[in-house]
Structures are given as C-alpha cells and as structure tokens.
Design an enzyme around this catalytic site. Structure first.
Site, PDB file in Angstrom:
ATOM      1  N   ALA A   1      -2.230 -60.908  32.523  1.00 22.01           N
ATOM      2  CA  ALA A   1      -0.933 -60.624  31.624  1.00 22.01           C
ATOM      3  C   ALA A   1      -0.373 -62.267  31.302  1.00 22.01           C
ATOM      4  O   ALA A   1       0.014 -63.472  32.310  1.00 22.01           O
ATOM      5  CB  ALA A   1      -0.146 -60.240  32.069  1.00 22.01           C
ATOM      6  N   GLN A   2      -0.328 -62.628  29.941  1.00 22.08           N
ATOM      7  CA  GLN A   2      -0.357 -63.743  29.213  1.00 22.08           C
ATOM      8  C   GLN A   2       1.449 -63.624  30.167  1.00 22.08           C
ATOM      9  O   GLN A   2       2.525 -63.249  30.224  1.00 22.08           O
ATOM     10  CB  GLN A   2       0.028 -63.534  27.848  1.00 22.08           C
ATOM     11  CG  GLN A   2       0.490 -64.613  27.184  1.00 22.08           C
ATOM     12  CD  GLN A   2       0.613 -64.704  26.029  1.00 22.08           C
ATOM     13  OE1 GLN A   2      -0.148 -63.146  25.114  1.00 22.08           O
ATOM     14  NE2 GLN A   2       1.467 -65.213  24.396  1.00 22.08           N
TER      15      GLN A   2
ATOM     16  N   SER B   1       6.210 -66.273  34.095  1.00 22.55           N
ATOM     17  CA  SER B   1       6.263 -65.469  35.592  1.00 22.55           C
ATOM     18  C   SER B   1       7.265 -63.750  35.417  1.00 22.55           C
ATOM     19  O   SER B   1       7.697 -62.862  36.580  1.00 22.55           O
ATOM     20  CB  SER B   1       7.397 -65.617  36.641  1.00 22.55           C
ATOM     21  OG  SER B   1       6.843 -67.142  36.964  1.00 22.55           O
ATOM     22  N   ARG B   2       6.988 -63.898  34.584  1.00 18.45           N
ATOM     23  CA  ARG B   2       8.555 -62.424  33.692  1.00 18.45           C
ATOM     24  C   ARG B   2       9.675 -62.318  34.196  1.00 18.45           C
ATOM     25  O   ARG B   2      10.570 -60.815  33.957  1.00 18.45           O
ATOM     26  CB  ARG B   2       8.185 -60.915  34.505  1.00 18.45           C
ATOM     27  CG  ARG B   2       6.033 -60.493  34.028  1.00 18.45           C
ATOM     28  CD  ARG B   2       6.374 -60.612  32.343  1.00 18.45           C
ATOM     29  NE  ARG B   2       4.948 -60.143  32.637  1.00 18.45           N
ATOM     30  CZ  ARG B   2       3.728 -61.105  32.016  1.00 18.45           C
ATOM     31  NH1 ARG B   2       4.547 -61.924  31.614  1.00 18.45           N
ATOM     32  NH2 ARG B   2       2.187 -60.771  31.179  1.00 18.45           N
ATOM     33  N   LEU B   3      10.664 -63.654  34.395  1.00 15.09           N
ATOM     34  CA  LEU B   3      11.772 -63.703  34.214  1.00 15.09           C
ATOM     35  C   LEU B   3      12.451 -64.054  33.021  1.00 15.09           C
ATOM     36  O   LEU B   3      13.391 -64.530  32.172  1.00 15.09           O
ATOM     37  CB  LEU B   3      11.929 -64.292  34.968  1.00 15.09           C
ATOM     38  CG  LEU B   3      11.156 -64.938  36.783  1.00 15.09           C
ATOM     39  CD1 LEU B   3      11.742 -65.737  37.266  1.00 15.09           C
ATOM     40  CD2 LEU B   3      11.860 -63.272  37.118  1.00 15.09           C
TER      41      LEU B   3
END
Length: 309
Positions: free
Chosen positions: A91-92, A282-284
């Site tokens: 995932a990007q 990091s999806r944060l």
C-alpha cells in the site's frame, strides 16, 4: 457567502436572481479501444462447486495478474492488491501533506472551499466528482454512485439527477439523508459529508438545466434512470427509440426553451458533519471532524474535533 465555483463563469437565474455555477465543459472523450488500452486476458471461469468448497488453494495459481500474490500460495481470494512480500506492491505511503488545527477555518463550508481551490490548483482530475451514498428504509440497504458536485453555497452541496425512477430517488423518499465522499488522489486528501437531503425548487433546477447541452437535456427526458431495458424488447434500442421520440417532440424548439422534466432536478445535502482527511505515513492520517452546533442552516457554528486515524 461562500460559493464554490468549478468554472470561470457564472449564470444568474432569471427566476430567482440566485447565482449558479456553469457546468464544466466536457473533456475530450477517453479512448477505451483495446488498441489504446490493451485489456488483460479474461479470467477463466471458476467452477460453482469451488466457490462453496473449503479448499485453501486457488485452482488457478498462475493467473497473470500483478495484483495477485506472487510469492505465497493463494487462498480463496481472487484479488489482493497490496498483500505481497514485494515492497513495490504494498500500500502506498502518503507523504504530501499534514493537517493541524491551526490550518483549519472556523466554517466547514469555508474549509471545503479552500481545499477545493487547492485541489484545482494541483490539477486534481475532476475534483467535483463525488460518491453519493443513500440508504433505503426499512431495509437499511445502502447504495452508492459517482456524481458531479455542481454548487456549494452557505446552505449545502448541490447535485442534479433523476428523482423519479432512480435507486437514489427511492432511497431518499424513504430516508431523506445522504453522505458524500470526495477523493483527491493528487493531494492525498478526502472529504466526507453527512446530512439531510432537500429538493431544489423547479425554478432553481430550470436555471441549471438551461446551461446543459441539448443532448443532455434530451437524455434526461428520455431515460427512465435505473429501470430495466429488457433484452426481449431490444435493450439499448429501447433507449435510443425514446431519444428519437424526445428529439422529435422538441424539434424546432430553441435549447433554452426546453423545460426541465418534473422528475429531474437538484437536491442539496445540508451537512451536519463534514470530515477533512489528510493522508499521512504509516496510516497515521490527520482527520478533523466538523459537527454543526444547534439547529438551522447557513454558516452557523461548528465544533471541530481531531479523530484517531
């Protein structure tokens, strides 16, 4: 007054004096020929029995797709876009921006207008494209489709469509609320909107309808949106026959004299919640939710809260 403008010109309704946004001019047609965009080989049909089995390996482990796992045995999954040990297929990571409370405007409308302008400046492809979701009652079944935002004023988000035969029309009749979701990949941002739905007046709908191309006006009259075009009746030919009938009906009539159909027009989503999302590593992600305080419409007062990613 905060008004979102998607083009460089405006038209004024002779009936009400309200401002309307001129629809975007059509882009050149996309070439979907197989020469321009070669299609992948079709997937082999999967036996019905397999779909109901407990097998843990895929019957076609050598499918030529970069989206399928390349280094581990496949399970029943047919597509796993980012499930791979290959780092290039993961995932990007979003790294183009951040969002803090100090960057936010007090009004959700003003904040959206600012982000929309930024999306235009960044050459986001058709930033007015939005996913409209509705739900039917009492089943609660949800349906979604992509439409174009045509205006934002200090009351809400305006779109136009068929409100007689379409699935969304049926949903809204039983449950007059909706959500909108914008995704702007080039700037790694999304906006979510939730709110009540209200119909625009016939005069307001006519003002926008007057700006449409003649073919689009004819199409609105001819298409019983979402109704089945039966194979035994000729499918596409049924639609084309209706188009010819409508063209004949309005032959010799100037474009601006074609009336808007009673069943066609605008709705406004009057937001109670608007969320602004900025992609982060990091999806944060950074997420801020505006919630309307109190009753009523207009700019009003908004409570702003940061949400966990």
């Amino acid at each position: 007054m905060t008004t979102l403008q998607t083009t460089s010109t405006r038209e004024v309704s002779k009936a009400s004096g309200n401002e309307y946004i001129t629809p975007l001019k059509s882009n050149p047609p996309v070439n979907f020929s197989t020469n321009a965009h070669p299609l992948p080989a079709p997937l082999p049909s999967i036996p019905h029995a397999f779909l109901h089995s407990q097998r843990t390996t895929h019957p076609y482990p050598s499918l030529p797709s970069p989206l399928l796992r390349s280094s581990t045995p496949l399970t029943n999954s047919l597509v796993t876009p980012t499930d791979s040990t290959d780092a290039s297929l993961r995932a990007q990571q979003y790294q183009k921006g951040t969002l803090s409370r100090s960057q936010l405007l007090p009004s959700a409308f003003a904040q959206f207008a600012a982000w929309f302008a930024a999306a235009q400046a960044a050459h986001v492809h058709q930033p007015e494209t939005v996913c409209l979701s509705t739900a039917a009652l009492p089943s609660g079944a949800v349906s979604s489709r992509f439409v174009y935002l045509k205006e934002l004023d200090t009351t809400g988000f305006v779109i136009y469509s068929n409100w007689a035969t379409s699935r969304k029309a049926s949903d809204v009749r039983s449950n007059p609320v909706a959500s909108l979701a914008f995704w702007w990949h080039e700037v790694e941002r999304q906006v979510r909107v939730e709110g009540a739905v209200e119909r625009l007046s016939r005069e307001d709908s006519q003002a926008y309808y007057d700006l449409r191309a003649r073919g689009s006006k004819v199409g609105a009259w001819a298409s019983e949106q979402s109704s089945v075009l039966r194979e035994e009746d000729g499918e596409r030919e049924v639609l084309e026959r209706r188009v010819r009938e409508v063209e004949g009906r309005f032959e010799g009539i100037e474009d601006e004299e074609i009336p808007v159909p009673e069943f066609w027009g605008g709705i406004r989503v009057v937001p109670t919640v608007v969320e602004f999302w900025q992609g982060r590593e990091s999806r944060l992600h950074d997420r801020f939710r505006y919630t309307r305080v109190g009753e009523g419409k207009g700019e009003g007062e908004w409570k702003i809260e940061r949400l966990s990613p």
